[in-house]
Write an enzyme that holds these catalytic residues in place. Structure first.
Site, PDB file in Angstrom:
ATOM      1  N   ARG A  95      21.503  39.462  29.426  1.00  0.00           N
ATOM      2  CA  ARG A  95      22.691  39.795  30.232  1.00  0.00           C
ATOM      3  C   ARG A  95      23.953  39.370  29.489  1.00  0.00           C
ATOM      4  O   ARG A  95      23.998  38.300  28.904  1.00  0.00           O
ATOM      5  CB  ARG A  95      22.615  39.060  31.569  1.00  0.00           C
ATOM      6  N   GLY A 104      32.705  47.429  31.536  1.00  0.00           N
ATOM      7  CA  GLY A 104      32.850  47.944  30.180  1.00  0.00           C
ATOM      8  C   GLY A 104      32.020  47.138  29.210  1.00  0.00           C
ATOM      9  O   GLY A 104      31.762  47.553  28.085  1.00  0.00           O
ATOM     10  N   ARG A 341      29.357  33.435  41.628  1.00  0.00           N
ATOM     11  CA  ARG A 341      30.761  33.390  41.182  1.00  0.00           C
ATOM     12  C   ARG A 341      31.615  33.249  42.432  1.00  0.00           C
ATOM     13  O   ARG A 341      31.127  33.466  43.552  1.00  0.00           O
ATOM     14  CB  ARG A 341      31.134  34.644  40.411  1.00  0.00           C
ATOM     15  N   HIS A 458      68.230  54.338  45.377  1.00  0.00           N
ATOM     16  CA  HIS A 458      68.918  53.903  46.587  1.00  0.00           C
ATOM     17  C   HIS A 458      67.933  53.729  47.740  1.00  0.00           C
ATOM     18  O   HIS A 458      67.913  52.712  48.431  1.00  0.00           O
ATOM     19  CB  HIS A 458      69.995  54.932  46.952  1.00  0.00           C
ATOM     20  N   SER A 810      75.152  29.279  45.750  1.00  0.00           N
ATOM     21  CA  SER A 810      74.010  30.163  45.946  1.00  0.00           C
ATOM     22  C   SER A 810      73.984  31.167  44.795  1.00  0.00           C
ATOM     23  O   SER A 810      74.922  31.949  44.627  1.00  0.00           O
ATOM     24  CB  SER A 810      74.127  30.878  47.291  1.00  0.00           C
ATOM     25  N   CYS A 878      69.722  33.602  46.219  1.00  0.00           N
ATOM     26  CA  CYS A 878      69.561  34.648  47.235  1.00  0.00           C
ATOM     27  C   CYS A 878      69.360  36.018  46.619  1.00  0.00           C
ATOM     28  O   CYS A 878      69.465  37.019  47.290  1.00  0.00           O
ATOM     29  CB  CYS A 878      70.740  34.643  48.198  1.00  0.00           C
TER      30      CYS A 878
HETATM   31  P1  ADP Z   1      25.806  42.374  36.522  1.00  0.00           P
HETATM   32  O1  ADP Z   1      26.789  41.608  35.739  1.00  0.00           O
HETATM   33  O2  ADP Z   1      25.971  43.841  36.441  1.00  0.00           O
HETATM   34  O3  ADP Z   1      25.620  41.845  37.896  1.00  0.00           O
HETATM   35  P2  ADP Z   1      23.311  41.056  35.952  1.00  0.00           P
HETATM   36  O4  ADP Z   1      23.074  40.429  34.637  1.00  0.00           O
HETATM   37  O5  ADP Z   1      23.657  40.127  37.053  1.00  0.00           O
HETATM   38  O6  ADP Z   1      24.409  42.158  35.741  1.00  0.00           O
HETATM   39  O7  ADP Z   1      22.007  41.881  36.257  1.00  0.00           O
HETATM   40  C1  ADP Z   1      21.862  43.131  36.859  1.00  0.00           C
HETATM   41  C2  ADP Z   1      20.774  43.045  37.922  1.00  0.00           C
HETATM   42  O8  ADP Z   1      19.579  42.554  37.379  1.00  0.00           O
HETATM   43  C3  ADP Z   1      21.145  42.105  39.033  1.00  0.00           C
HETATM   44  O9  ADP Z   1      20.724  42.632  40.242  1.00  0.00           O
HETATM   45  C4  ADP Z   1      20.383  40.862  38.710  1.00  0.00           C
HETATM   46  O10 ADP Z   1      20.088  40.108  39.847  1.00  0.00           O
HETATM   47  C5  ADP Z   1      19.140  41.406  38.064  1.00  0.00           C
HETATM   48  N1  ADP Z   1      18.579  40.444  37.131  1.00  0.00           N
HETATM   49  C6  ADP Z   1      19.188  39.913  36.052  1.00  0.00           C
HETATM   50  N2  ADP Z   1      18.398  39.016  35.455  1.00  0.00           N
HETATM   51  C7  ADP Z   1      17.258  38.974  36.173  1.00  0.00           C
HETATM   52  C8  ADP Z   1      16.061  38.221  36.066  1.00  0.00           C
HETATM   53  N3  ADP Z   1      15.887  37.326  35.095  1.00  0.00           N
HETATM   54  N4  ADP Z   1      15.102  38.424  36.966  1.00  0.00           N
HETATM   55  C9  ADP Z   1      15.276  39.335  37.948  1.00  0.00           C
HETATM   56  N5  ADP Z   1      16.374  40.078  38.116  1.00  0.00           N
HETATM   57  C10 ADP Z   1      17.355  39.900  37.231  1.00  0.00           C
HETATM   58 MG    MG Z   2      25.092  40.309  38.565  1.00  0.00          MG
END
Ligand code: ADP
Ligand code: MG
Ligand code: MG
Length: 921
Positions: A95, A104, A341, A458, A810, A878
């Site tokens: 990931r 992106g 997050r 305006h 002011s 102001c």
């Molecule tokens: P995004 O940033 O698009 O959320 P993620 O890295 O979180 O990408 O992953 C996309 C999907 O894959 C998410 O639903 C996440 O929960 C799932 N996923 C990622 N890693 C695992 C893992 N190790 N086992 C099971 N599901 C995973």
């Molecule tokens: Mg995710």
């Protein structure tokens, strides 16, 4: 080469270091370390990414793969599985994740580690062929697409072909054999498109994937996104790679996957909010193939899991002290957390959660204040559209003044006044552009829509001042005033047709769209009270009428920082008297008009003072050039032209009637004369012409080359002292009348455009004289303060002498900015400022964001010099900047006492003032 460490296990990485580990990676580390059930894994740092990208040969940094192997061994030990081990295979996800979340970047690859051998192991272990092949085909496609850009369509084609052969419509109908066939076909697709066989060695797979993630940082999509949103390298530089043990939510009905917020992001309610799918993988929830269930259902389907999830929610919040947006997966009764997050919420939810988290002792009041970006509150403070039926806009313009409004379209100010004010209908003034003489139409309308002009046209400026929604420059609309209609996207809008405008987005709709009124919730009030306690700066409002003042109070204004008397002059019943005063040929005539204005102004001031009692009200003496109250030369010439035509036709008729008499046809002549009797008397037309001509002469004598630098402000007050005298008297008498009723009032008189202490002395002398008179008349002392605007450069330079006359300063930063840059605002914004901003010649528009380095420096000098002579000098601002958070922070640092801004901005300013104080501590 580099000796830097590049790989960190989830149990050792620094959860606070998002720059190094990316947001996702840092949180995976943090969650692991405070005891949440995160599948084992490791993070490859953003530094490794930057090293890789800097290296021309596009090879991974030295030893990176060694570090990866070492960490993979740790994961193997923790899971009891082997990466590439056919008997007990370890599968991972790869990931991406940088310091700031951004679309992106590379998509996630799942099930990495599968090959023809390990697949057998998976099938053996799970006893589920279908599951094995399904996992494999997903991996081949994702790996091919994400890491090596094999187009999805190539895979989809094969997938559909197999489905057709098997006569199934749904994916779930596919048998293990069908899926196996799909895997075979996918492997061929991969080979065809990449020119190489699918990599069997898991470490090869991993290395390719890591390089692809790193490379995606410089991909076009990611680069464009960073440019668009001004993400600079100090905010996010490079992407990390997260390698995480796979867990499976698709292992049967005791497995599931979902996403959730620890509190409701729409309302702030303190309750788990989210969705899940049974027997599915994470991507299925997002992909929308199956409809997920609301999280509340989990308590029925898997009660024990629901309890664990609730526990997870508590743990997340008590650790992060912030609402979390997280991903989870349940594999055969075990709950895993895969990501977290800070949750993005709307303003209502932000405010409610802030207040409730303080009540729950989760965060302090300071944290509650600081977690909300002040500008965010704007969302809550204007009416907004509730476009549930997803109506399509017919046009789009600039969001020139926030808020939304519906009303009947009208095409000129007089009709707006007739329908809006006299008939009490809700109207929207729709014009090509507006002019000062349209002002009465603004008062009568719910909102303003123009087809031309920008954010500083305006229409935009006046609407913002009045707090009315405005969409400006909606070029898709063509307006035909003569026919009282407009055309937008082929639809004709006639006078009286209902339209809706959204000044926050710039959208224009046909018909009425339901509206959500601004919610001044109890939570918001509480939060803002905390803000007031924390803030040093006091927040005033700009308000010109008692109605505006009342509204300002609702928003929590602590006084009026700017009351512009000329706005009162523009009211329908005043304007004729004001014009009378201006066109007066003798002092006596002028005095007669002023005598009529005095009681009007006195009652205006009295009303405002009453509404605001006991808070201060700062009244600015007349500021604009007086010809602004008169019709334009162009208008007068066209009126005169029409009158001359009229006179000619009246004359013609009379001549005709006369000649008929001469023709000795008295009968015909009498008939003709009868029919002419209703026509305008020639002498009346003559009178009208004369009046217009006098006005034209006056307008011409008052014409200036540079009106904004001309005969205005205190210069006007000194050359026509009767005007300021009248206003000063009106203020003092209003104060005396309030005091007579035992109302505590604090009027403050403010002189505009001052550049020398001598000007201020002259006005002060007038004030002293009138004060003696009024105090004698009412038999009491009048309590007020006298001060000056600081809006010309010389006033800043002479602050130490101005302070001898003024009790307060002011800063009028709109004019001061123009004066400091020698830019005229309209010309700057319409002609060269956008280019200056784009090319970084100037970072911001100084009319929106206070120019601290130039204008701010002048302000600082003036404050310091003023305070050296009078340490109690009260100083405020102001200009429009008074409602802008970063400018407010500057005002705080510069030692100002108050800011003043438009009423709906007051809450924003209150929170920004608190931020300024807290951030300095
Ligand atoms: P995004 O940033 O698009 O959320 P993620 O890295 O979180 O990408 O992953 C996309 C999907 O894959 C998410 O639903 C996440 O929960 C799932 N996923 C990622 N890693 C695992 C893992 N190790 N086992 C099971 N599901 C995973
Ligand atoms: Mg995710
Ligand atoms: Mg000014």
């Amino acid at each position: 080469m580099s000796q830097k460490r590049h790989v960190y296990a989830f149990h050792e990485g620094d959860g606070k270091n998002k720059k190094l580990l990316g947001g996702k990676g840092a949180n995976l580390c943090e969650m692991t370390q405070f005891g949440l059930n995160v599948p084992p894994g490791f993070v490859i740092s953003t530094e490794a990414c930057l090293d890789y990208l800097a290296n021309e040969s596009k090879t991974l940094p030295d030893n990176l793969m060694n570090g990866v192997r070492t960490h993979m061994e740790q994961v193997e030990a923790a899971t009891g599985k082997g990466f590439g081990d056919a008997a007990n295979p370890l599968l991972v996800s790869v990931r991406s994740g940088s310091a700031m979340s951004m679309p992106g970047m590379m998509d996630t690859i799942l099930n990495l580690g599968l090959n023809s051998n390990t697949l057998e192991g998976v099938i053996e272990q799970t006893g589920d062929q279908r599951f094995g092949y399904d996992a494999y085909r997903r991996f081949i496609q994702l790996f091919g697409k994400v890491a090596l850009s094999v187009p999805d369509e190539a895979f989809d084609e094969e997938f559909e072909a197999v489905k057709q052969n098997a006569h199934v419509t749904e994916d779930v109908g596919l048998s293990a054999d069908d899926l196996k066939e799909i895997c075979d076909r996918f492997l061929k697709v991969f080979e065809k498109h990449t020119g190489r066989p699918f990599p069997e060695d898991p470490y090869d797979q991993l290395e390719i994937a890591i390089k692809a993630v790193f490379g995606s940082w410089m991909g076009k999509r990611a680069v464009d996104y960073r440019r668009q949103f001004n993400i600079t390298p100090d905010m996010a530089n490079g992407t990390a790679v997260n390698v995480c043990t796979m867990v499976f939510g698709n292992r049967g009905n005791d497995s599931a996957t979902g996403v959730a917020f620890t509190r409701n992001p729409g309302t702030g309610e303190n309750k788990l909010f989210g969705e899940y799918l049974v027997n599915a993988q994470g991507e299925d929830v997002v992909a929308g193939i199956r409809t997920p269930k609301p999280i509340a259902r989990l308590a029925e389907e898997m009660p024990e899991m629901a309890e664990q999830l609730e526990e997870l929610r508590q743990k997340l919040e008590s650790h992060y002290k912030e609402v979390q947006d997280f991903e989870f997966t349940i594999e055969r009764g075990t709950l895993y957390c895969l990501q977290t997050r800070n949750g993005k919420m709307n303003a209502t939810a932000m405010v409610r959660t802030s207040v409730e988290m303080v009540e729950e002792d989760l965060i302090s009041k300071e944290q509650a204040l600081l977690r909300i970006d002040p500008i965010y509150l704007e969302q809550m403070l204007y009416p907004r559209l509730n476009n549930e039926n997803k109506a399509e806009p017919v046009a789009q313009g600039l969001p020139a003044s926030p808020g939304a409004a519906s009303g009947l379209a009208v095409f000129d100010a007089d009709r707006a006044e007739l329908m809006g004010k006299e008939q009490g209908q809700k109207v929207i003034l729709l014009r090509e552009e507006t002019k000062p003489e349209d002002i009465h139409g603004f008062f009568a309308s719910e909102g303003i829509l123009t087809s031309r002009g920008g954010k500083t046209s305006h229409a935009a400026v006046v609407a913002r001042g009045m707090g009315k929604p405005c969409v400006a420059g909606a070029e898709g609309i063509s307006v035909d005033v003569q026919r009282r209609e407009a055309v937008a996207k082929g639809t004709v809008i006639r006078e009286g047709d209902m339209i809706t405008i959204d000044g926050s987005s710039g959208n224009v709709f046909l018909g009425q769209i339901p509206m959500v009124e601004p919610d001044f919730t109890e939570e918001l009030n509480r939060l803002l009270r905390w803000a007031d306690e924390a803030a040093y700066l006091r927040v005033m409002a700009n308000a010109d009428t008692a109605t505006d003042a009342g509204r300002a109070l609702k928003y929590g204004a602590m006084g009026i920082g700017l009351c512009r008397t000329e706005r009162m002059f523009n009211a329908v019943d005043r304007l004729p008297v004001v014009i009378e005063m201006i066109v007066a040929e003798t002092p006596a005539q002028r005095q007669a008009a002023l005598d009529k204005l005095l009681p009007m102004q006195r009652s205006d001031f009295k009303e405002i003072l009453e509404v605001m009692s006991p808070k201060p009200v700062t009244i600015r003496l007349l500021d604009p050039p007086i010809h602004e109250f008169l019709p334009t030369e162009q208008q007068l010439l066209s009126d005169l032209n029409e009158l001359h035509h009229l006179r000619n036709s009246v004359r013609g008729m009379n001549v005709l009637a006369g000649s008929m008499m001469l023709l000795q046809d008295p009968e015909l002549a009498r008939q003709e004369a009868d029919s002419l009797r209703h026509m305008v008397d020639e002498s009346l037309v003559e009178q009208a012409i004369e009046k217009k001509e006098t006005m034209l002469r006056k307008v011409r004598t008052l014409t200036e080359t540079n009106p904004m630098l001309g005969h205005r402000g205190v210069r006007l007050g000194i050359t026509f002292p009767e005007i300021y005298s009248m206003q000063i008297r009106a203020i003092l008498e209003a104060a005396a009348e309030c005091a007579a009723k035992d109302l505590e009032v604090h009027p403050q008189m403010m002189v505009p455009q001052v550049c020398t202490a001598e000007e201020l002395k002259r006005v002060k002398a007038m004030v002293d004289e009138i004060r003696v008179d009024v105090e004698a008349k009412y038999g009491q002392k009048i309590n007020f303060r006298f001060g000056t605007m600081i809006e010309v450069v010389r006033a800043c330079m002479r602050a130490d002498s101005l302070v001898e006359e003024a009790e307060f300063f002011s800063f009028g930063t709109n004019d001061l900015t123009q004066a400091t840059f020698s830019f005229s605002r309209e010309d700057a914004e319409n002609k060269f400022l956008p280019m200056y901003n784009q090319n970084d010649i100037l970072k911001d528009n100084p009319f929106e964001v206070l120019d601290e380095k130039g204008v701010g420096k002048l302000m600082q000098l003036a404050v310091d010099w003023g305070r050296q002579k009078n340490s109690k000098l009260s100083v405020g601002i102001c200009g429009e900047h008074g409602g802008h958070p970063s400018s407010i922070a500057f005002c705080h640092r510069a030692g100002l006492n108050y800011v003043s801004c438009s009423a709906p901005r007051v809450p924003v300013a209150r929170l920004a003032a608190a931020h300024a104080s807290l951030q300095q501590q």
